[in-house]
Design a protein around this motif. Structure first.
Motif, PDB file in Angstrom:
ATOM      1  N   UNK A 143       0.817  -1.212   0.000  1.00 59.41           N
ATOM      2  CA  UNK A 143       0.000   0.000   0.000  1.00 59.41           C
ATOM      3  C   UNK A 143       0.852   1.263   0.000  1.00 59.41           C
ATOM      4  N   UNK A 144       2.022   1.231   0.612  1.00 58.78           N
ATOM      5  CA  UNK A 144       2.946   2.378   0.574  1.00 58.78           C
ATOM      6  C   UNK A 144       3.445   2.612  -0.850  1.00 58.78           C
ATOM      7  N   UNK A 145       3.680   1.526  -1.580  1.00 63.12           N
ATOM      8  CA  UNK A 145       4.199   1.628  -2.946  1.00 63.12           C
ATOM      9  C   UNK A 145       3.111   1.874  -3.987  1.00 63.12           C
ATOM     10  N   UNK A 146       1.854   1.781  -3.602  1.00 61.55           N
ATOM     11  CA  UNK A 146       0.732   2.002  -4.516  1.00 61.55           C
ATOM     12  C   UNK A 146       0.310   3.458  -4.453  1.00 61.55           C
ATOM     13  N   UNK A 147       0.541   4.160  -5.541  1.00 65.42           N
ATOM     14  CA  UNK A 147       0.213   5.583  -5.620  1.00 65.42           C
ATOM     15  C   UNK A 147      -1.075   5.785  -6.422  1.00 65.42           C
ATOM     16  N   UNK A 148      -1.784   6.854  -6.140  1.00 70.37           N
ATOM     17  CA  UNK A 148      -3.029   7.169  -6.845  1.00 70.37           C
ATOM     18  C   UNK A 148      -2.800   7.188  -8.362  1.00 70.37           C
ATOM     19  N   UNK A 149      -1.717   7.808  -8.802  1.00 69.10           N
ATOM     20  CA  UNK A 149      -1.432   7.917 -10.238  1.00 69.10           C
ATOM     21  C   UNK A 149      -1.355   6.545 -10.903  1.00 69.10           C
ATOM     22  N   UNK A 150      -0.809   5.573 -10.188  1.00 65.98           N
ATOM     23  CA  UNK A 150      -0.696   4.216 -10.707  1.00 65.98           C
ATOM     24  C   UNK A 150      -2.088   3.650 -11.051  1.00 65.98           C
ATOM     25  N   UNK A 151      -3.048   3.877 -10.181  1.00 65.51           N
ATOM     26  CA  UNK A 151      -4.405   3.383 -10.395  1.00 65.51           C
ATOM     27  C   UNK A 151      -5.080   4.117 -11.546  1.00 65.51           C
ATOM     28  N   UNK A 152      -4.834   5.412 -11.652  1.00 67.20           N
ATOM     29  CA  UNK A 152      -5.395   6.195 -12.755  1.00 67.20           C
ATOM     30  C   UNK A 152      -4.847   5.668 -14.084  1.00 67.20           C
ATOM     31  N   UNK A 153      -3.547   5.412 -14.131  1.00 69.27           N
ATOM     32  CA  UNK A 153      -2.942   4.887 -15.358  1.00 69.27           C
ATOM     33  C   UNK A 153      -3.551   3.548 -15.742  1.00 69.27           C
ATOM     34  N   UNK A 154      -3.750   2.671 -14.775  1.00 66.07           N
ATOM     35  CA  UNK A 154      -4.340   1.357 -15.055  1.00 66.07           C
ATOM     36  C   UNK A 154      -5.793   1.471 -15.500  1.00 66.07           C
ATOM     37  N   UNK A 155      -6.535   2.416 -14.934  1.00 66.68           N
ATOM     38  CA  UNK A 155      -7.919   2.643 -15.376  1.00 66.68           C
ATOM     39  C   UNK A 155      -7.938   3.147 -16.819  1.00 66.68           C
ATOM     40  N   UNK A 156      -7.039   4.077 -17.124  1.00 66.75           N
ATOM     41  CA  UNK A 156      -6.974   4.624 -18.477  1.00 66.75           C
ATOM     42  C   UNK A 156      -6.645   3.546 -19.502  1.00 66.75           C
ATOM     43  N   UNK A 157      -5.812   2.592 -19.106  1.00 64.24           N
ATOM     44  CA  UNK A 157      -5.440   1.490 -19.999  1.00 64.24           C
ATOM     45  C   UNK A 157      -6.473   0.357 -19.984  1.00 64.24           C
ATOM     46  N   UNK A 158      -7.510   0.545 -19.189  1.00 70.46           N
ATOM     47  CA  UNK A 158      -8.585  -0.433 -19.007  1.00 70.46           C
ATOM     48  C   UNK A 158      -8.063  -1.772 -18.487  1.00 70.46           C
ATOM     49  N   UNK A 159      -7.034  -1.685 -17.643  1.00 68.66           N
ATOM     50  CA  UNK A 159      -6.506  -2.874 -16.982  1.00 68.66           C
ATOM     51  C   UNK A 159      -7.260  -3.152 -15.686  1.00 68.66           C
ATOM     52  N   UNK A 160      -7.903  -2.097 -15.152  1.00 64.34           N
ATOM     53  CA  UNK A 160      -8.675  -2.203 -13.922  1.00 64.34           C
ATOM     54  C   UNK A 160      -9.968  -1.398 -14.098  1.00 64.34           C
ATOM     55  N   UNK A 161     -10.861  -1.513 -13.133  1.00 63.17           N
ATOM     56  CA  UNK A 161     -12.113  -0.759 -13.184  1.00 63.17           C
ATOM     57  C   UNK A 161     -12.570  -0.439 -11.765  1.00 63.17           C
ATOM     58  N   UNK A 162     -13.428   0.573 -11.659  1.00 60.97           N
ATOM     59  CA  UNK A 162     -14.023   0.966 -10.385  1.00 60.97           C
ATOM     60  C   UNK A 162     -15.477   0.533 -10.295  1.00 60.97           C
ATOM     61  N   UNK A 163     -16.102   0.399 -11.436  1.00 60.76           N
ATOM     62  CA  UNK A 163     -17.524   0.031 -11.465  1.00 60.76           C
ATOM     63  C   UNK A 163     -17.751  -0.842 -12.687  1.00 60.76           C
ATOM     64  N   UNK A 164     -18.538  -1.831 -12.503  1.00 58.66           N
ATOM     65  CA  UNK A 164     -18.809  -2.722 -13.623  1.00 58.66           C
ATOM     66  C   UNK A 164     -20.206  -2.532 -14.125  1.00 58.66           C
TER      67      UNK A 164
END
Length: 143
Positions: free
Chosen positions: A122-143
């Motif tokens: 969790x220390x190494x997980x930054x907000x920007x990392x999640x935004x990048x993955x969402x933009x690449x459609x590797x992850x999602x917040x809502x299905x």
């Protein structure tokens, strides 16, 4: 693992960060709809996080919540500590108050390594990392 408040806070901050590109701001209704949270509850959470500098807000017709570069570099651990406290990173696996190195509970040694790995992740997980993955459609917040 996280409280419901912390889950909503994390989802909201990631969503706001994703929407903050090009200086956009996002309103409570939009946030609530896109992270599946009650509107009044997420409003209260974001008001508190805004006061503490985890997200910015602006009032008025073009108002809403947004994030700057400093916020994008926040770790998930920072948010968890603010919302849920430090218990996840230092607490006993059985919830005992007296658990320690000198007075360990039955799960102490195994839980300590899991807790330390979780903290590090969790220390190494930054907000920007999640935004990048969402933009690449590797992850999602809502299905």
């Amino acid at each position: 693992m996280f409280s419901k408040t912390c889950e909503y806070a994390l989802r909201a901050l990631i969503y706001i960060a994703q929407q903050s590109k090009n200086d956009s701001r996002v309103g409570i209704k939009d946030i609530s709809k896109n992270i599946n949270s009650p509107e009044y509850f997420i409003a209260k959470i974001l008001q508190d996080l805004s006061r503490k500098g985890f997200v910015q807000s602006a009032k008025g017709p073009n108002g809403g919540f947004y994030m700057d570069q400093k916020n994008l570099n926040m770790s998930i651990a920072d948010i968890v500590r603010e919302v849920d406290g430090d218990k996840l990173f230092s607490g006993c696996g059985l919830g005992l108050e007296q658990c320690s190195e000198t007075h360990p509970c039955p799960l102490h040694d195994q839980f300590k390594s899991i807790r330390d790995n979780l903290r590090q992740m969790l220390e190494n997980s930054k907000i920007q990392m999640f935004v990048d993955n969402l933009d690449l459609q590797l992850t999602y917040l809502k299905r």
